[in-house]
Write an enzyme that holds these catalytic residues in place. Structure first.
Site, PDB file in Angstrom:
ATOM      1  N   ALA A 137       6.096   6.766  35.970  1.00 56.49           N
ATOM      2  CA  ALA A 137       5.263   7.099  34.803  1.00 56.49           C
ATOM      3  C   ALA A 137       5.842   6.516  33.521  1.00 56.49           C
ATOM      4  O   ALA A 137       7.050   6.454  33.330  1.00 56.49           O
ATOM      5  CB  ALA A 137       5.122   8.609  34.671  1.00 56.49           C
ATOM      6  N   GLU A 187       1.223   8.727  22.565  1.00 59.13           N
ATOM      7  CA  GLU A 187       0.938   8.196  21.232  1.00 59.13           C
ATOM      8  C   GLU A 187      -0.053   7.047  21.251  1.00 59.13           C
ATOM      9  O   GLU A 187      -0.859   6.891  20.341  1.00 59.13           O
ATOM     10  CB  GLU A 187       2.240   7.716  20.580  1.00 59.13           C
ATOM     11  N   THR A 213       7.373  13.113  29.168  1.00 56.58           N
ATOM     12  CA  THR A 213       7.131  12.940  30.601  1.00 56.58           C
ATOM     13  C   THR A 213       8.271  12.131  31.224  1.00 56.58           C
ATOM     14  O   THR A 213       8.794  12.475  32.283  1.00 56.58           O
ATOM     15  CB  THR A 213       5.790  12.235  30.832  1.00 56.58           C
ATOM     16  N   ALA A 250       7.937  10.258  20.378  1.00 51.42           N
ATOM     17  CA  ALA A 250       8.208   8.918  20.909  1.00 51.42           C
ATOM     18  C   ALA A 250       7.693   8.743  22.344  1.00 51.42           C
ATOM     19  O   ALA A 250       8.255   7.959  23.103  1.00 51.42           O
ATOM     20  CB  ALA A 250       9.699   8.584  20.815  1.00 51.42           C
TER      21      ALA A 250
END
Lengths: 274, 454, 337, 165
Positions: C287, C292, C91, C87
């Site tokens: 961030a 994905e 990070t 998902a």
């Protein structure tokens, strides 16, 4: 199940070691060992052809004789330069280092590019078995197969005259990809441009590589041009059953066969329009 | 290296950093290029057993009888696991957060719902012996009609392939997941143009070069260490323990270095079998998918069928969007009920549309269960949305960049699922991409900003 | 009949994080005697580069060199909980947990350094290379190593920190669909240039040009890796990949890398990308997840480029030569008088 | 069926190993020689992750019963480093950021090294052909191609290193 590995050092010893499906001949291993790895074949022993003296390339009487256990990579040489296109379109380097010319004759379609090329070359096979040696035209081999415990030991053909060889393999990706359609041909024309002799072999159209008698008949005596080549392809598309697999449907193979036949025979690149 | 555009969102980007923003070399790269990186399978254990599954040959069938005698006779076979050996024979991945129901057996019991469904696990001294034994398991089936098409699956009268009596996942009593805002039907009546098109995908495999696998090793004190390439260590620990009826403390998962995942290693499929084998034999057990299994029986990204109906005003504003999504979950739920919600949450895409209706069905069929994969629920939706946008632009004679800019969401807009947009940047990426190829934009479009609607 | 070129565009957004079951991750940090820092996780590196990113975040917060950071993952006996790598969350979630843990550890580090230097910890700053310096007093400093040694052997302090990031679970309203399914959105716009062989339906992708907005590029080189690798995968999904080539018919499913078609090194386009940063309010240093989404925008961009090139509108993935040719044939038939 | 002894040279070191009949070279290298850098990605010859050099020729160790390499010289990724110095290809893979998950990397480097060993200054097309049997799911291939070309460029500047490589 573990399997014994025999490494006989002569053709005779190979034949003696074979035993139906229990003890099978393995040349490069890219088909047979894979089948064992995948649990699709369970031989008690394999008989390796690597050391049986079945590799090598010789010329005599204007004919080329290639040992069945010759790796595809070793076909890259000046006197076989016409095969460069076939080699380049076949597998990837490590596979070409292992797979052999004889072994490729046993590859199921749409693999087995060299079967297609060798059919167009009208190759014949040297075969050895418990009841001795014999020769068999490659086209017959695809119909009859081998007898029990026989092996292919060599492949013999006449090299094509300069300028007569054609090869085109249509693939889904540029390299290392199976044939959607493979076309191999030897096509000779007289001074007027009329086709005087032609042999065409196809991959991707039947359960094994085949000659295309309808395409050949359609071209013989014709001038080789876009129209005649396309027409020959259309005849072939009607004649051969074609098949559906992971790469393409039978419909698609029939649909593009005339295109690839034309491109194979004429070798014309397409214009790019902005 | 890709350049960072420093003149966009300049004030928000401000900050001075020492380690952030640096193109630090990957700290694992040296071990990658020397072959020193240790993946789970690089841990070598003596006396290892290999697990290989005997799998269903049919899409849908009752199992009448399983004959293991020929398989047991293969030299090197140590043990064969059947569903009777699995303490809690349910694989229900989100059980710990209360999501169910129990519907997927770890090993098939009286029926199979997809070709490739595991029936028994062979444990043998070598992988080759295990494969041979698996091929010699004789299963007597009574074949049942298979449902393979999602539209057929949801038609009234189609036999239910699932025990709960329908071919869809049930969301709190509803047969599908629904989102709406505004009044779509009224807006369609006001629209100057209606666009209605359907989009389709087929299942996509993760295809990591390292296949999914695990090694379970018995440890002193009755514990088991699982060397696994799972994408989620505790997910794996918890689900394996639930299936095996083991106290959680008896399992330890070691991993973290994986040869590609892409979502394919989130499902906990190989680990319970490996641990069960270790529990029942006292030997380390490795269960890893063959490449063929990875391609055909590991869960892919679901095929989706998406119909989008748009009502568009003469000036290009999309005023209504109705989206119908059918997610082909395959035979079992895994992560598809969640993926279906994610698909619905993503609509109507990065555009502000005042009237939206979204209906998303998680549909069961007799195929390999689909599950998580890179972008699942979104990737195929984006395909549908953006081809639809292209159609609209072309039909209306609009520049495809400008149509998107006009409809792009801005900060403060309300999404269909009622969350307020913040941090939007669609306008800016479109402007930047247009500039990259020298595509001219109108002064109005160049002046647009995600921070406010102008 | 010819090879025709076309260009297509697509723009997308992508959610960071999965939030329908609660979405936590944790981190533990401690200093070794010699002032290196071990970050203990149970998070998984699939190849996206988690260890490098977490090293950079840890170094930034602690104010030390990245070389002094060791990432220890993943062992459930020692690592605190992580939901997992999926998902586009790692990070964001793990990075936030590390910020919390490293902030706590930094406070102890500066407390100890302050005692050693006999100044208030508020007057200290780290130089990012291994020294703790007194603001505005050149030459008055202590190395992180000496501070760590002092903490261990003199002050009896653990330079350590605990961190967790939890996005609480969102329960959708099943009546309206109202929910809070994610933390933030990243954005992309891709332009594809293709060439279509109208005689065979073959498509070649010539170039993929993209702009990505990802909040903050913690490591621009690794962002580039995701963009290039993801663009390739998007092209692969667009034109080649399927486990069921005749879906919903189950026949002819590929079982190897020959039949499971993906573009090889001879099929790749030219790549070009720029990065935009609009830091999110909740991501580490702003961030957002990029893992994905890089495969998404190329797919419709390529589909739209094929239409632009030859008028074949393919709504069914993958866009095989057969589908293109059938569309061209249908158009030719329709055009006949 | 009995195990038999097989001898070969692995990365310059002589090995004599008792091998179960038909055992694949990839398994022997990984499990009996500790050379786990060679990966088993498919067992089909379709991914290239198990590529090693047998007597200087790139081959797929998943398709080779170990008995067949008796008497051969085998080089694996572990043998590409010489005297703890990285090979130019390895340096180039680092510099070009050509690895992500790393699982294909050993096979890629062995395939690329087979090319550079016989053609130290290949064209881009030759590099592409050399890598065409090796699957990478992460990088999109471009950084890997760039790395091989960069390594070749380094070799061109360092003829001595080329000879040693």
């Amino acid at each position: 199940m573990a399997f014994a590995v025999h490494r006989p050092e002569s053709m005779e010893a190979v034949i003696a070691a074979l035993d139906g499906t229990a003890s099978v001949a393995v040349s490069g291993g890219t088909l047979a060992i894979r089948a064992i790895n995948e649990g699709k074949s369970f031989p008690l022993a394999i008989v390796s052809l690597r050391r049986a003296g079945l590799a090598g390339i010789a010329q005599d009487d204007g004919m080329i004789e290639i040992g069945a256990a010759t790796p595809i990579a070793e076909l890259v040489r000046p006197d076989l330069a016409f095969l460069d296109g076939v080699i380049a379109s076949f597998g990837a380097p490590a596979v070409r280092n292992m797979a052999t010319l004889g072994g490729n004759l046993f590859a199921p379609q749409p693999y087995g590019d060299f079967g297609v090329a060798l059919l167009a070359l009208d190759a014949s096979l040297a075969i050895a078995g418990p009841s001795g040696k014999r020769r068999l035209p490659l086209s017959k081999f695809y119909e009859t197969g081998l007898a029990s415990n026989e092996i292919v030991t060599g492949i013999r053909f006449a090299p094509p005259a300069p300028g007569t060889w054609r090869w085109l393999k249509a693939t889904r990706r540029a390299l290392n990809s199976a044939a959607v359609i493979a076309v191999a041909a030897i096509i000779e024309t007289d001074r007027s441009g009329t086709i005087s002799a032609v042999r065409i072999a196809l991959g991707g159209v039947d359960s094994h590589p085949v000659r295309s008698p309808v395409a050949e008949a359609g071209l013989l005596g014709q001038v080789l041009d876009s129209a005649s080549a396309t027409k020959a392809g259309e005849a072939a598309a009607t004649f051969h059953p074609c098949f559906t697999d992971t790469y393409a449907s039978a419909w698609y193979r029939r649909r593009v066969l005339p295109v690839f036949m034309r491109r194979a025979l004429l070798g014309t690149p397409l214009e790019t329009m902005p | 290296m890709a350049r960072i555009l420093e003149d966009v969102f300049t004030a928000e980007r401000a900050g001075s950093f020492q380690a952030i923003g640096r193109a630090l070399p990957r700290i694992d790269a040296h071990s990658h290029v020397t072959g020193a990186t240790r993946y789970y399978a690089d841990r070598i254990f003596p006396n290892l057993l290999h697990a290989v599954m005997a799998r269903s040959e049919h899409h849908h069938a009752l199992i009448r009888h399983v004959d293991l005698s020929a398989a047991q006779a293969v030299k090197g076979v140590a043990r064969i696991l059947t569903h009777k050996d699995v303490p809690n024979n349910w694989y229900t991945i989100l059980k710990l957060i209360g999501l169910g129901p129990d519907e997927e057996p770890v090993l098939a019991e009286d029926r199979v719902l997809y070709r490739g469904e595991p029936i028994v696990a062979i444990l043998a001294d070598t992988e080759a012996a295990a494969r041979e034994a698996a091929a010699k398991v004789k299963v007597e089936y009574e074949e049942l009609p298979a449902v393979l098409d999602v539209e057929t699956a949801i038609l009234p009268g189609t036999p239910a392939i699932k025990p709960h009596g329908s071919n869809v996942f049930v969301y709190e009593g509803r047969d599908h997941f629904h989102v709406h805002c505004g009044d779509t039907e009224a807006a369609f009546r006001e629209a100057d143009h209606i666009f209605e098109h359907s989009y389709q995908s087929s299942p996509i495999e993760h295809a990591p070069v390292e296949t999914t696998g695990a090694i379970a090793v018995p440890e002193p004190g009755g514990r088991y260490t699982l060397h696994s390439n799972t994408q989620a260590a505790f997910f794996t620990l918890d689900n394996a323990a639930l299936i095996l009826g083991l106290p959680f403390r008896q399992l330890r998962v070691v991993g973290g270095t994986v040869g590609g995942g892409f979502g394919g290693k989130v499902d906990v499929i190989v680990e319970p079998i490996a641990v069960l084998g270790a529990m029942l034999t006292g030997r380390p057990v490795k269960y890893s998918f063959s490449r063929g299994e990875e391609m055909q029986v590991s869960s892919p990204r679901a095929a989706e069928r998406i119909r989008i109906k748009d009502g568009v005003a003469a000036d290009g504003r999309i005023i209504a969007r109705d989206v119908r999504i059918l997610v082909d979950a395959g035979a079992y739920s895994r992560h598809s009920p969640y993926g279906t919600i994610k698909a619905a949450a993503h609509m109507p895409g990065p555009y502000t549309v005042p009237n939206v209706t979204i209906n998303a069905w998680c549909v069961y069929t007799n195929r390999t269960p689909s599950s998580a994969m890179r972008g699942f629920g979104v990737t195929i939706g984006d395909f549908a949305l953006e081809v639809q946008m292209d159609r609209i632009a072309r039909e209306l004679g609009r520049d495809p960049f400008e149509l998107r800019l006009q409809n792009a969401y801005r900060d403060g807009d309300l999404k269909a699922h009622r969350k307020t947009v913040e941090g939007a940047a669609l306008v800016e990426v479109i402007q930047a991409a247009a500039e990259r190829i020298g595509h001219p934009l109108s002064p109005e479009c160049r002046a647009m900003s995600s921070c406010q609607r102008t | 009949m010819a090879k025709l070129r076309g260009r297509g565009i697509a723009a997308v957004n992508y959610p960071t994080g999965m939030n329908l079951g609660g979405d936590p991750s944790q981190a533990l940090i401690h200093a070794t005697t010699t002032g290196n820092f071990v970050v203990t996780l149970s998070s998984v590196d699939l190849g996206q580069g988690l260890r490098t990113i977490m090293t950079q975040i840890t170094a930034e917060v602690l104010g030390i060199a990245p070389e002094a950071v060791m990432i220890d993952t993943a062992d459930t006996d020692t690592g605190p909980h992580c939901m997992g790598t999926f998902a586009s969350r790692t990070t964001h979630r793990v990075g936030n947990a590390i910020i919390m843990a490293a902030t706590e550890a930094r406070k102890v580090l500066l407390d100890v350094a302050g005692e050693e230097l006999e100044v208030a910890p508020e007057d200290l700053e780290t130089d990012g290379t291994g020294r703790i310096v007194v603001k505005g007093v050149p030459g008055k400093s202590i190395s992180v190593q000496d501070a760590a040694l002092a903490a261990h052997f003199k002050h009896g302090r653990t330079i350590s920190g605990r961190g967790i990031y939890l996005k609480p679970r969102s329960y959708p309203d099943f009546e309206t669909g109202a929910m809070d399914p994610d933390s933030c959105q990243a954005h992309a716009c891709t332009i594809a240039e293709v060439e279509v062989d109208t005689e065979t339906g073959d498509v070649r992708v010539l170039k993929l040009i993209s702009a990505y907005e990802i909040g903050r590029a913690i490591n621009p080189m690794m962002v580039e890796q995701q963009i290039v690798g993801g663009s390739w995968m998007g092209m692969s999904h667009a034109l080649y990949e399927t486990t069921e080539p005749y879906y919903p018919n189950r026949a002819h499913g590929p079982v190897d890398f020959l039949g499971y078609l993906m573009p090889g090194p001879a099929d790749i386009p030219e790549y070009d990308a720029v990065i935009l940063e609009r830091p999110s309010t909740n991501g580490p240093f702003g961030a957002k997840g990029i893992g994905e989404m890089t495969a998404n925008s190329p797919i419709p961009a390529i589909a739209n480029a094929i239409f632009d090139a030859c008028g074949a509108r393919i709504d069914d993935l993958p866009i095989t030569p057969e589908k293109v040719l059938r569309a061209l044939d249908a158009a030719a038939l329709a055009a006949q008088p | 069926m009995k195990s038999s002894y097989v001898s070969f040279t692995l990365n310059g070191e002589e090995k004599e190993l008792l091998i179960e009949p038909g055992r694949r070279l990839v398994d022997v290298l990984r499990e009996q020689c500790g050379a786990t850098g060679t990966k088993n990605g498919c067992g089909q010859g379709s991914c290239g992750a198990c590529t090693v050099h047998i007597d200087g020729v790139a081959m797929l160790s998943c398709l080779l019963p170990a008995e067949l390499v008796d008497g051969s010289e085998i080089v694996t990724i572990e043998g590409v480093v010489r005297n703890r110095v990285l090979h130019v290809l390895q340096e180039a893979f680092l510099a070009q950021a050509a690895t992500q998950c790393g699982f294909c990397t050993a096979g890629m480097i062995m395939a690329a090294k087979a090319l550079l060993d016989c053609d130290p200054s290949p064209s881009r097309q030759a590099v592409i052909e050399a890598l065409s049997g090796n699957v990478c799911r992460c990088t999109g291939y471009e950084p890997i191609i760039a790395a091989v070309l960069a390594a070749a460029a380094t070799l061109a500047k360092r003829p001595a290193a080329a000879a040693a490589a």
